[in-house]
Design an enzyme around this catalytic site. Structure first.
Site, short mmCIF file in Angstrom:
data_model
loop_
_atom_site.label_atom_id
_atom_site.label_comp_id
_atom_site.label_asym_id
_atom_site.label_seq_id
_atom_site.Cartn_x
_atom_site.Cartn_y
_atom_site.Cartn_z
N GLU A 88 43.47 -22.16 15.06
CA GLU A 88 43.02 -23.23 15.71
C GLU A 88 42.81 -24.45 14.76
O GLU A 88 42.60 -25.45 15.30
CB GLU A 88 41.54 -22.75 16.39
CG GLU A 88 41.84 -21.72 17.54
CD GLU A 88 40.44 -21.52 17.89
OE1 GLU A 88 39.23 -21.42 17.45
OE2 GLU A 88 40.50 -21.07 19.27
N GLU A 119 43.75 -0.35 7.40
CA GLU A 119 42.75 -0.74 6.84
C GLU A 119 42.45 -0.19 5.53
O GLU A 119 41.69 -0.51 4.65
CB GLU A 119 41.49 -0.87 7.83
CG GLU A 119 40.92 0.69 7.92
CD GLU A 119 39.71 0.59 8.87
OE1 GLU A 119 38.99 1.46 8.60
OE2 GLU A 119 39.65 -0.09 9.91
#
Length: 304
Positions: A88, A119
């Site tokens: 963004e 992870e």
């Protein structure tokens, strides 16, 4: 966000929340009231770590000014929020795409789907940063538990490179991390035990938004509270650029449109031109000297 296999059951985000213990017995509206009540505690918790967040912002600004970059590193929800924030910034502040880079455990596939064991992949976390970062950079890890192996390995690799590091977590008890600054937002137990996509995820979103916005302000990507660096990539945004110029200068819309055309669409150049009366070439030159900071360019022109 999948649960960190290394986390102890007494990690704050894993504990049982007594305020929501009978939530499954409630009618829909009451469920939402309970969840909303839990959510309202998050901004307060973020407010308590603003000094640490300010340190992270200053580290990131120092890296960018030195020619380095900022890296986000996360897994699961943390990684997705990091990718979202970095993406963004390009249309909002017209930043170079390599200023802030997001790395997610499991790669691009993990943005929409869970990638098994990603992870926990220590080697991948370290290799990602070794391949992408330098000693000039700032690396910000995101891990609700504060113990996600992929993230900690990335931070450790960054520190070995000489980069500055930070960690955003919802575990105030985390210790011995490879981070120069720890931003530990104490969001407490989740409404649904261990579901760190909830309050911990909301805290990470708030921290990332504030972090990146503050970095952009410090880097001169705004003037006052206006988005003077944004990319006008559609009709709505092109109209917004005219509105921003009107807001900043009080000039009529047609004058702002003409200035923007004369400046080849560069909003900052048009703004400095309108505020000072110098031609667009002088305005552009002053901005170049000031590294794009509008206020610095205005100050430079005022001294002539």
């Amino acid at each position: 966000m999948s649960r960190d296999r290394a986390v102890r059951v007494d990690a704050p985000t894993e504990r049982n929340n007594p305020r929501t213990r009978d939530i499954d017995l409630l009618p829909t509206l009451d469920i939402l009231h309970v969840l909303n009540s839990e959510d309202r505690t998050v901004p307060v918790a973020v407010g308590r770590v603003l000094p640490e967040l300010a340190q992270a912002v200053d580290m990131a600004v120092a890296s960018l000014r030195a020619g380095g970059r900022v890296h986000y590193v996360g897994a699961g929800t943390s990684g997705r929020l990091a990718v979202l924030d970095a993406a963004e910034l390009i249309p909002t502040f017209n930043v170079p795409p390599d200023w802030i880079i997001a790395h997610q455990a499991g790669g691009t596939d993990a943005f929409q789907h869970a990638v098994e064991n990603a992870e926990d992949d220590v080697e991948s976390g370290a290799a990602t940063i070794r391949a992408a970062a330098t000693g000039l950079d700032f690396v910000l890890g995101l891990a609700a538990s504060g113990r996600t192996p992929y993230v900690l390995a990335a931070l450790d690799a960054a520190r070995q490179l000489g980069a500055s590091t930070g960690l955003v977590t919802s575990n105030p008890d985390v210790v011995d991390t490879p981070a120069d600054v720890v931003i530990a937002v104490d969001t407490g137990p989740e409404p649904i035990s261990g579901s760190t996509r909830m309050k911990a995820g909301t805290a990470q979103k708030l921290v990332l938004t504030s972090f990146s916005t503050a970095v952009m302000i410090r880097m001169g990507r705004t003037y006052s509270n206006l988005m003077v660096s944004m990319l006008a990539t559609n009709a709505k945004l092109r109209g917004r650029t005219i509105g921003i110029l009107q807001e900043a200068t009080s000039a009529p819309a047609d004058t702002c449109a003409a200035a923007l055309t004369a400046a080849d669409g560069d909003l900052k150049t048009a703004l400095v031109h309108l505020l000072t009366g110098v031609d667009v070439e002088q305005a552009a030159a002053a901005l170049a000297v000031s590294d794009g900071h509008v206020r610095d360019a205005l100050h430079t022109l005022a001294k002539r």
